[in-house]
Structures are given as C-alpha cells and as structure tokens.
Design an enzyme around this catalytic site. Structure first.
Site, short mmCIF file in Angstrom:
data_model
loop_
_atom_site.label_atom_id
_atom_site.label_comp_id
_atom_site.label_asym_id
_atom_site.label_seq_id
_atom_site.Cartn_x
_atom_site.Cartn_y
_atom_site.Cartn_z
N ASP A 92 16.27 56.32 139.09
CA ASP A 92 15.59 55.34 138.24
C ASP A 92 14.34 56.00 137.68
OD1 ASP A 92 15.11 52.60 137.20
OD2 ASP A 92 13.38 52.65 138.53
N SER A 93 13.73 55.35 136.70
CA SER A 93 12.50 55.87 136.12
C SER A 93 11.33 55.78 137.11
CB SER A 93 12.15 55.10 134.85
OG SER A 93 11.92 53.74 135.15
N CYS A 141 18.86 52.46 136.36
CA CYS A 141 17.83 52.24 135.35
C CYS A 141 18.52 51.65 134.14
CB CYS A 141 17.14 53.56 135.01
SG CYS A 141 16.00 53.46 133.60
N GLU A 193 4.78 49.09 138.86
CA GLU A 193 4.50 50.43 139.35
C GLU A 193 3.09 50.52 139.94
OE1 GLU A 193 6.21 53.33 139.64
OE2 GLU A 193 8.09 52.40 138.99
N CYS A 225 16.18 44.99 133.90
CA CYS A 225 15.43 46.15 134.35
C CYS A 225 15.38 46.06 135.86
CB CYS A 225 14.02 46.16 133.76
SG CYS A 225 12.96 47.47 134.43
N HIS A 253 13.32 47.07 137.88
CA HIS A 253 11.98 46.76 138.40
C HIS A 253 11.77 45.25 138.55
CE1 HIS A 253 10.96 50.92 137.27
NE2 HIS A 253 9.81 50.78 137.91
#
Length: 202
Positions: A17-18, A80, A159, A191, A193
């Site tokens: 993932d990013s 991702c 993040e 997403c 996240h």
C-alpha cells in the site's frame, strides 16, 4: 511432485500500500488465511499516492512488486485503491504471477448488498478521477448509478494518526455534505486508509 508443491505453498503472500492503510487489508487476509505468511510493504516515503500522476503510481507499484518478487512471494495483493485503479492491469501484463487488487471485490460485495439504485464511493483524487469504480460496476453489468467523490485530506490525516476528534469530524462533514446520503444505502470506502476512520464516518 509433493515436495515442489509444498515449497510453493510455503512461500509468502506480498501485500503493499502507499502507507499504513493496507494494514486493514492485511488484517482481513490474516483472519481468512491463518496458515499463510505475509510480507507487507508500506510506501510511507511517498504517501499519499492519490495526488501523484498515473505514470508515477505505475512506476512505484512496479518497483514494489519487483521488490516483493525478490522476497520470493507466490502472489501479490495491491492493497491500495489508487494503485489498483491505475496500475493493476499494467502489473498483470508485466509480471507472470497472480496479482490482485481491491476494487473488484468491493464492487461485487456492494452490488450484492445494495438495495437502492445508487451507490456512493469516496476515495483519493486519482482513484475518483480514474472512474475505476464506475467502470468496474459497468463491466459486471450493474444497473446501479455510481456517484464518486474525492476526499483527498483523509489519507494525510490518517497517516498523521488523527483518527478522531473535532478536526477529523469537520473535514469528514466538509466532504460528506456533497454526497446525497438519503439516496444511497451503500457507501464504498474506496481507499484502504478510510476504514481507520470508519467510526467517525459512520
């Protein structure tokens, strides 16, 4: 023959993932595949991917897959949405190994459970701009109306570890006020996240 099969099966599954969002996918994989081992790559040096060009996302994704292949993985999961939207077909054409994205499974599940004619999707700028979700619904023959909305500030917040509180709520409300929530019964968190702020989103 059994010895070769055993060696293949013991190799790990690569997940990338990013950043840390893909850990939500890894958690589910560990639950459903308890006998498997995993190698996780979070590209925190270049997060977020959602504001990067398609060429950059493809380049990052290709390099990460090659890194994971060098770690002797047997298959890869692109955890991702931005990479799944922009790079998955390229990766599958380039590498002779099973590589799975996260958009297809989300679309199939949403189509199954949604009772209304309209489904909402929230994601990064790049994912929403790609229309990857609309295309995936259309490809499977869905007659649902798909409305997609970019929420670019969510990933930086997450993040930074900001998962709740007044700032998070205000930013969520800023984006969700654009979505006709009274017309949809399913909102896809496009997403990986975003599940980390699912309580505040709910």
């Amino acid at each position: 023959m059994k010895t070769v099969s055993s060696k293949i099966n013991s190799r790990p599954i690569g997940v990338f993932d990013s950043g840390l969002g893909g850990l939500t996918v890894l958690k589910e994989l560990e639950q459903y595949l308890p006998n498997e081992s995993f190698i996780y790559f979070g590209d925190t040096a270049r997060v977020p991917y959602g504001n990067k060009s398609s060429d950059n996302v493809i380049n990052y994704s290709q390099r990460i897959i090659q890194f994971l292949i060098n770690k002797n993985i047997k298959l890869a999961v692109v955890a991702c949405n931005t990479s799944s939207a922009l790079a998955l077909s390229h990766l599958n054409n380039l590498f002779d190994m099973p590589i799975f994205g996260v958009i297809g499974p989300s679309v199939k599940f949403a189509e199954k459970i949604s009772k209304f004619s309209q489904i909402g999707v929230i994601g990064t700028n790049a994912t929403i701009k790609s229309k990857a979700y609309s295309k995936a619904f259309k490809k499977m023959g869905s007659n649902k109306k798909i409305t997609e909305y970019a929420c670019p500030l969510f990933v930086p917040l997450i993040e930074e570890g900001m998962l709740r509180g007044q700032i998070v709520k205000k930013i969520i409300l800023h984006y969700l006020k654009e979505i006709p929530l009274n017309k949809i019964d399913t909102l896809i968190l496009g997403c990986t996240h975003y599940p980390l702020i699912s309580t505040e989103l709910q």
